[in-house]
Design a protein around this motif. Structure first.
Motif, PDB file in Angstrom:
ATOM      1  N   GLU A  20       0.812  -1.212   0.000  1.00  0.00           N
ATOM      2  CA  GLU A  20       0.000   0.000   0.000  1.00  0.00           C
ATOM      3  C   GLU A  20       0.853   1.272   0.000  1.00  0.00           C
ATOM      4  O   GLU A  20       0.401   2.320  -0.451  1.00  0.00           O
ATOM      5  N   VAL A  21       2.081   1.175   0.503  1.00  0.00           N
ATOM      6  CA  VAL A  21       2.976   2.337   0.475  1.00  0.00           C
ATOM      7  C   VAL A  21       3.235   2.756  -0.966  1.00  0.00           C
ATOM      8  O   VAL A  21       3.370   3.940  -1.276  1.00  0.00           O
ATOM      9  N   VAL A  22       3.291   1.789  -1.859  1.00  0.00           N
ATOM     10  CA  VAL A  22       3.534   2.068  -3.278  1.00  0.00           C
ATOM     11  C   VAL A  22       2.232   2.393  -3.996  1.00  0.00           C
ATOM     12  O   VAL A  22       2.173   3.308  -4.821  1.00  0.00           O
ATOM     13  N   LEU A  23       1.182   1.673  -3.673  1.00  0.00           N
ATOM     14  CA  LEU A  23      -0.043   1.747  -4.464  1.00  0.00           C
ATOM     15  C   LEU A  23      -0.909   2.963  -4.157  1.00  0.00           C
ATOM     16  O   LEU A  23      -1.656   3.427  -5.011  1.00  0.00           O
ATOM     17  N   SER A  24      -0.832   3.489  -2.944  1.00  0.00           N
ATOM     18  CA  SER A  24      -1.773   4.555  -2.571  1.00  0.00           C
ATOM     19  C   SER A  24      -1.195   5.943  -2.821  1.00  0.00           C
ATOM     20  O   SER A  24       0.001   6.170  -2.693  1.00  0.00           O
ATOM     21  N   ASP A  25      -2.087   6.847  -3.235  1.00  0.00           N
ATOM     22  CA  ASP A  25      -1.715   8.259  -3.366  1.00  0.00           C
ATOM     23  C   ASP A  25      -2.969   9.114  -3.203  1.00  0.00           C
ATOM     24  O   ASP A  25      -4.068   8.597  -3.020  1.00  0.00           O
ATOM     25  N   ASP A  26      -2.799  10.427  -3.259  1.00  0.00           N
ATOM     26  CA  ASP A  26      -3.912  11.356  -3.058  1.00  0.00           C
ATOM     27  C   ASP A  26      -4.341  12.005  -4.366  1.00  0.00           C
ATOM     28  O   ASP A  26      -4.958  13.076  -4.356  1.00  0.00           O
ATOM     29  N   PHE A  27      -4.027  11.373  -5.495  1.00  0.00           N
ATOM     30  CA  PHE A  27      -4.274  11.999  -6.789  1.00  0.00           C
ATOM     31  C   PHE A  27      -5.746  11.925  -7.204  1.00  0.00           C
ATOM     32  O   PHE A  27      -6.286  12.883  -7.772  1.00  0.00           O
ATOM     33  N   ASP A  28      -6.401  10.805  -6.915  1.00  0.00           N
ATOM     34  CA  ASP A  28      -7.788  10.619  -7.366  1.00  0.00           C
ATOM     35  C   ASP A  28      -8.732  11.722  -6.870  1.00  0.00           C
ATOM     36  O   ASP A  28      -9.531  12.238  -7.657  1.00  0.00           O
ATOM     37  N   PRO A  29      -8.673  12.100  -5.575  1.00  0.00           N
ATOM     38  CA  PRO A  29      -9.579  13.175  -5.128  1.00  0.00           C
ATOM     39  C   PRO A  29      -9.353  14.493  -5.864  1.00  0.00           C
ATOM     40  O   PRO A  29     -10.309  15.243  -6.095  1.00  0.00           O
ATOM     41  N   LEU A  30      -8.102  14.770  -6.256  1.00  0.00           N
ATOM     42  CA  LEU A  30      -7.821  15.992  -7.012  1.00  0.00           C
ATOM     43  C   LEU A  30      -8.513  15.953  -8.369  1.00  0.00           C
ATOM     44  O   LEU A  30      -9.084  16.949  -8.832  1.00  0.00           O
ATOM     45  N   ILE A  31      -8.463  14.788  -9.021  1.00  0.00           N
ATOM     46  CA  ILE A  31      -9.092  14.636 -10.339  1.00  0.00           C
ATOM     47  C   ILE A  31     -10.608  14.776 -10.223  1.00  0.00           C
ATOM     48  O   ILE A  31     -11.244  15.483 -11.021  1.00  0.00           O
ATOM     49  N   VAL A  32     -11.185  14.123  -9.226  1.00  0.00           N
ATOM     50  CA  VAL A  32     -12.642  14.184  -9.039  1.00  0.00           C
ATOM     51  C   VAL A  32     -13.095  15.624  -8.816  1.00  0.00           C
ATOM     52  O   VAL A  32     -14.053  16.102  -9.445  1.00  0.00           O
TER      53      VAL A  32
ATOM     54  N   ALA B 208      10.435  11.688 -19.600  1.00  0.00           N
ATOM     55  CA  ALA B 208       9.255  12.135 -20.344  1.00  0.00           C
ATOM     56  C   ALA B 208       8.310  12.928 -19.443  1.00  0.00           C
ATOM     57  O   ALA B 208       8.253  12.718 -18.229  1.00  0.00           O
ATOM     58  N   ASP B 209       7.588  13.838 -20.058  1.00  0.00           N
ATOM     59  CA  ASP B 209       6.629  14.676 -19.345  1.00  0.00           C
ATOM     60  C   ASP B 209       5.359  13.864 -19.085  1.00  0.00           C
ATOM     61  O   ASP B 209       4.605  13.568 -20.009  1.00  0.00           O
ATOM     62  N   LEU B 210       5.138  13.522 -17.832  1.00  0.00           N
ATOM     63  CA  LEU B 210       4.023  12.650 -17.451  1.00  0.00           C
ATOM     64  C   LEU B 210       2.677  13.273 -17.821  1.00  0.00           C
ATOM     65  O   LEU B 210       1.825  12.628 -18.447  1.00  0.00           O
ATOM     66  N   ALA B 211       2.468  14.527 -17.451  1.00  0.00           N
ATOM     67  CA  ALA B 211       1.189  15.192 -17.722  1.00  0.00           C
ATOM     68  C   ALA B 211       0.943  15.317 -19.221  1.00  0.00           C
ATOM     69  O   ALA B 211      -0.175  15.093 -19.700  1.00  0.00           O
ATOM     70  N   ALA B 212       1.993  15.656 -19.980  1.00  0.00           N
ATOM     71  CA  ALA B 212       1.844  15.813 -21.437  1.00  0.00           C
ATOM     72  C   ALA B 212       1.530  14.481 -22.098  1.00  0.00           C
ATOM     73  O   ALA B 212       0.702  14.416 -23.020  1.00  0.00           O
ATOM     74  N   HIS B 213       2.176  13.416 -21.641  1.00  0.00           N
ATOM     75  CA  HIS B 213       1.905  12.084 -22.194  1.00  0.00           C
ATOM     76  C   HIS B 213       0.443  11.687 -21.961  1.00  0.00           C
ATOM     77  O   HIS B 213      -0.205  11.142 -22.861  1.00  0.00           O
TER      78      HIS B 213
ATOM     79  N   ARG C 296      -5.136  18.024 -16.122  1.00  0.00           N
ATOM     80  CA  ARG C 296      -4.191  19.144 -16.152  1.00  0.00           C
ATOM     81  C   ARG C 296      -4.237  19.918 -14.840  1.00  0.00           C
ATOM     82  O   ARG C 296      -3.196  20.287 -14.273  1.00  0.00           O
ATOM     83  N   ALA C 297      -5.449  20.171 -14.339  1.00  0.00           N
ATOM     84  CA  ALA C 297      -5.603  20.901 -13.077  1.00  0.00           C
ATOM     85  C   ALA C 297      -5.015  20.114 -11.912  1.00  0.00           C
ATOM     86  O   ALA C 297      -4.381  20.687 -11.014  1.00  0.00           O
ATOM     87  N   ALA C 298      -5.218  18.807 -11.920  1.00  0.00           N
ATOM     88  CA  ALA C 298      -4.686  17.975 -10.834  1.00  0.00           C
ATOM     89  C   ALA C 298      -3.164  17.952 -10.858  1.00  0.00           C
ATOM     90  O   ALA C 298      -2.507  18.086  -9.820  1.00  0.00           O
ATOM     91  N   PHE C 299      -2.584  17.800 -12.053  1.00  0.00           N
ATOM     92  CA  PHE C 299      -1.124  17.790 -12.151  1.00  0.00           C
ATOM     93  C   PHE C 299      -0.521  19.135 -11.743  1.00  0.00           C
ATOM     94  O   PHE C 299       0.600  19.189 -11.237  1.00  0.00           O
ATOM     95  N   ALA C 300      -1.257  20.223 -11.956  1.00  0.00           N
ATOM     96  CA  ALA C 300      -0.761  21.546 -11.574  1.00  0.00           C
ATOM     97  C   ALA C 300      -0.603  21.667 -10.060  1.00  0.00           C
ATOM     98  O   ALA C 300       0.143  22.524  -9.571  1.00  0.00           O
ATOM     99  N   GLN C 301      -1.296  20.807  -9.307  1.00  0.00           N
ATOM    100  CA  GLN C 301      -1.206  20.836  -7.846  1.00  0.00           C
ATOM    101  C   GLN C 301      -0.149  19.883  -7.296  1.00  0.00           C
ATOM    102  O   GLN C 301       0.060  19.816  -6.088  1.00  0.00           O
ATOM    103  N   VAL C 302       0.493  19.130  -8.190  1.00  0.00           N
ATOM    104  CA  VAL C 302       1.491  18.144  -7.769  1.00  0.00           C
ATOM    105  C   VAL C 302       2.871  18.792  -7.756  1.00  0.00           C
ATOM    106  O   VAL C 302       3.290  19.396  -8.740  1.00  0.00           O
ATOM    107  N   SER C 303       3.562  18.673  -6.638  1.00  0.00           N
ATOM    108  CA  SER C 303       4.905  19.246  -6.523  1.00  0.00           C
ATOM    109  C   SER C 303       5.903  18.384  -7.294  1.00  0.00           C
ATOM    110  O   SER C 303       5.621  17.214  -7.587  1.00  0.00           O
TER     111      SER C 303
END
Length: 199
Positions: free
Chosen positions: A64-76, A180-185, A97-104
């Motif tokens: 779960e340390v690898v699998l979990s993140d807080d990205f889904d709520p940002l997308i929703v 590679a640019d993750l958001a652009a891909h 795009r909006a969610a990735f803009a919040q990722v450091s």
């Protein structure tokens, strides 16, 4: 809820997020240095300087340390904020795009590290199937909500599956080219879906 209570709740949630992020950062560093299989939960606990109960409160298993993140709520949240005149896929592109803009930058590096681990560690590859199923369900729910169609609608479920499939393709692309640019891909992959591929 009174404002003082909201502040207390907000502070508590930020503290939890910070602790969770620190545990995950230490774990990912150990995985890079030692390998996933060679790293124990106890080592992560010692590096993060937390108790065993604290670790398992945030991460029930090492996987779960690898699998979990807080990205889904940002997308929703970003998807629900998109204007109604946008098509579903155009709204999803804007939401990602909006969610990735919040990722450091550090968080994006950790996303890449987790993706690489998921593709290279057999235990994690198997666990990813559950994640894909959860992601498809979440996407289907918010698409159904936006379009007024039932969750069980084959078009809704197929679109959700296609978006998850696009994200999986991006995972492999990033693994092949870590610079590679993750958001652009991901945006390019969603454009392919939006335009119907035209092959």
């Amino acid at each position: 809820m009174p404002s003082s209570e909201r502040r207390t709740t907000g502070l508590r949630e930020r503290k939890k997020a910070k602790t969770r992020g620190e545990i995950q950062a230490h774990a990912l560093r150990l995985f890079r240095e030692q390998g996933y299989d060679a790293t124990t939960v106890q080592q992560i606990i010692e590096e993060a300087e937390v108790s065993e109960s604290t670790f398992f409160r945030y991460f029930p298993t090492k996987a779960e340390v690898v699998l979990s993140d807080d990205f889904d709520p940002l997308i929703v949240e970003a998807f629900r904020a998109q204007p109604p005149e946008l098509s579903v896929l155009r709204a999803l592109r804007a939401a990602f795009r909006a969610a990735f803009a919040q990722v450091s930058p550090r968080e994006e590096t950790e996303m890449r590290d987790r993706a690489a681990l998921c593709l290279s560690v057999p235990e994690l590859r198997g666990a990813m199937l559950d994640q894909f199923a959860s992601a498809m369900r979440l996407l289907a729910e918010i698409v159904a909500e936006r379009t007024g169609r039932p969750f069980e609608d084959p078009t809704v479920r197929t679109l959700a599956g296609a978006v998850v499939g696009a994200a999986v393709a991006v995972m492999f692309a990033i693994a092949d080219d870590p610079s590679a640019d993750l958001a652009a891909h991901l945006d390019t992959a969603l454009v392919c879906l939006e335009e119907g591929f035209r092959l």
